[in-house]
Design a protein around this motif. Structure first.
Motif, PDB file in Angstrom:
ATOM      1  N   MET A  26       0.828  -1.196   0.000  1.00 47.70           N
ATOM      2  CA  MET A  26       0.000   0.000   0.000  1.00 47.70           C
ATOM      3  C   MET A  26       0.869   1.254   0.000  1.00 47.70           C
ATOM      4  O   MET A  26       0.569   2.242  -0.675  1.00 47.70           O
ATOM      5  N   ARG A  27       1.968   1.205   0.757  1.00 42.38           N
ATOM      6  CA  ARG A  27       2.885   2.353   0.783  1.00 42.38           C
ATOM      7  C   ARG A  27       3.496   2.579  -0.588  1.00 42.38           C
ATOM      8  O   ARG A  27       3.583   3.714  -1.073  1.00 42.38           O
ATOM      9  N   CYS A  29       2.276   1.567  -3.491  1.00 42.53           N
ATOM     10  CA  CYS A  29       1.190   1.974  -4.383  1.00 42.53           C
ATOM     11  C   CYS A  29       0.929   3.469  -4.249  1.00 42.53           C
ATOM     12  O   CYS A  29       0.768   4.191  -5.237  1.00 42.53           O
ATOM     13  N   SER A  30       0.912   3.967  -3.009  1.00 38.64           N
ATOM     14  CA  SER A  30       0.665   5.379  -2.755  1.00 38.64           C
ATOM     15  C   SER A  30       1.765   6.248  -3.345  1.00 38.64           C
ATOM     16  O   SER A  30       1.496   7.288  -3.963  1.00 38.64           O
ATOM     17  N   LEU A  33       1.452   6.347  -7.149  1.00 38.27           N
ATOM     18  CA  LEU A  33       0.329   7.188  -7.561  1.00 38.27           C
ATOM     19  C   LEU A  33       0.662   8.669  -7.400  1.00 38.27           C
ATOM     20  O   LEU A  33       0.343   9.496  -8.254  1.00 38.27           O
ATOM     21  N   GLN A  34       1.339   9.021  -6.306  1.00 38.23           N
ATOM     22  CA  GLN A  34       1.737  10.414  -6.089  1.00 38.23           C
ATOM     23  C   GLN A  34       2.708  10.876  -7.176  1.00 38.23           C
ATOM     24  O   GLN A  34       2.627  12.014  -7.654  1.00 38.23           O
ATOM     25  N   THR A 234      -9.315   6.474  -4.572  1.00 36.33           N
ATOM     26  CA  THR A 234      -9.793   7.496  -3.649  1.00 36.33           C
ATOM     27  C   THR A 234      -9.497   8.934  -4.045  1.00 36.33           C
ATOM     28  O   THR A 234     -10.120   9.852  -3.532  1.00 36.33           O
TER      29      THR A 234
END
Length: 265
Positions: A26-27, A29-30, A33-34, A234
Motif C-alpha cells: 500500500m505504501r 502503491c501510494s 500514484l503520487q 480514492t
C-alpha cells in the motif's frame, strides 16, 4: 521520461521510518500514484520493470508485484504482455457536454449548451465536498457558473477542485473560462487518467440563491445532481453540483467508467 536518478529520488521516502502501520504494498502503491499525479510519469509513459522497482525500493519483488496489481485494478496502470507496465492514457474525448447533457427532440442528439462563469473563490469550512477533498482545505477552489441549455433554461453548476491538481483552472482569467470545455483542459493537464465517475441525483427545493441563478422561484422543486471524477480508488479530480430546474427534457447520464487504454507514442 525522467532520469534514473530522479526516479530513485521518488522512492526516497520509503527508506524513512514508517509509523503508519500500512502494508508495504500500500505504501509503494501510494508513492507510485503520487509520482504519477505529480507528472513524474505521464499518461503513456512506461514504468520501471518489476525487478527495477525492487532494486529502487526496500521492498521484495512480491511486494512490488502486488502494488502494481493494485494500480492495474484501479485503472491507473495498464500492463501490455511482453512490453511492460504503462501509465494509462486519459480518454476524456466524449461528446459535449459530458455531464449536463439533454436529449434533443430526435431523442438521439444533444441540445447545445452555453456556459458562463459567475465567480471563483477559495473554499473554507466543511460541506459535501469534504468527502471528496478531505486533505485539500487550503487548496480547494469553487468555480460557480451557469449553463444555458438551448436557450430554454439555466443550470447552476458549482465546480470544486484542488488547485494543486488543476492549477490552470484555478488561475486562468474568468473571461477565458466562459464557454470553456473543462474536460478538454482537464485532459491536457492531468498526469493520471480518470478511472471512475460517480453520479447521485435527487429532487430538492431550490433556495433563494439557486432560484435567482436558474430563473425560477424559491421553493420550486428541481433536480440536484452530484458528479465526482476519481483517479484510482480514492483521489478526486473534481466534484460538481448541478441544480437543474424542472424540465420536460430528458437528462442523459454518461457512462460510469471512461474507456482506458495505452496508445503508442
Amino acid at each position: 521520461m525522467s532520469t534514473a536518478a530522479n526516479t530513485t529520488d521518488v522512492f526516497a521516502v520509503l527508506a524513512r521510518p514508517d509509523r503508519s502501520g500500512a502494508p508495504k504494498y500500500m505504501r509503494l502503491c501510494s508513492v507510485l500514484l503520487q509520482a504519477i499525479t505529480a507528472g513524474h510519469w505521464k499518461a503513456g509513459d512506461k514504468l520501471p520493470t518489476e525487478e527495477e522497482l525492487a532494486e529502487m525500493t526496500p521492498f521484495s519483488l512480491g511486494t512490488v508485484q502486488r502494488a502494481l496489481r493494485m494500480l492495474v485494478d484501479q485503472g491507473v496502470v495498464v500492463r501490455l504482455h511482453g512490453l511492460g507496465s504503462f501509465v494509462a492514457e486519459n480518454d476524456l474525448r466524449m461528446e459535449d457536454p459530458w455531464h449536463c447533457r439533454f436529449f434533443a427532440d430526435d431523442g438521439e442528439s444533444f441540445l447545445p449548451v452555453y456556459s458562463k462563469v459567475v465567480s471563483r473563490e477559495r473554499v473554507s469550512g466543511k460541506g459535501a465536498w469534504t468527502r471528496y477533498f478531505p486533505d485539500a482545505s487550503e487548496h480547494l477552489v469553487l468555480i460557480t457558473r451557469t449553463i444555458n441549455v438551448n436557450g430554454e433554461f439555466d443550470v447552476l453548476v458549482r465546480f470544486y477542485l484542488d488547485s494543486r491538481i488543476l492549477p490552470r483552472l484555478s488561475k486562468a482569467s474568468l473571461r477565458s473560462l466562459d464557454g470553456l470545455n473543462f474536460k478538454t483542459l482537464i485532459a491536457n493537464e492531468l498526469s493520471v487518467p480518470i478511472t471512475r465517475i460517480t453520479h447521485d441525483i435527487n429532487v430538492i427545493k431550490f433556495d433563494v440563491a439557486t432560484a435567482q441563478a436558474t430563473g425560477t422561484k424559491a421553493g420550486e422543486a428541481g433536480l440536484f445532481m452530484r458528479a465526482a471524477a476519481m483517479m484510482g480508488a480514492t483521489a478526486c479530480v473534481y466534484y460538481q453540483e448541478f441544480s437543474i430546474p424542472a424540465t420536460s427534457r430528458v437528462l442523459s447520464v454518461p457512462d460510469q467508467l471512461p474507456k482506458m487504454g495505452h496508445t503508442s507514442r
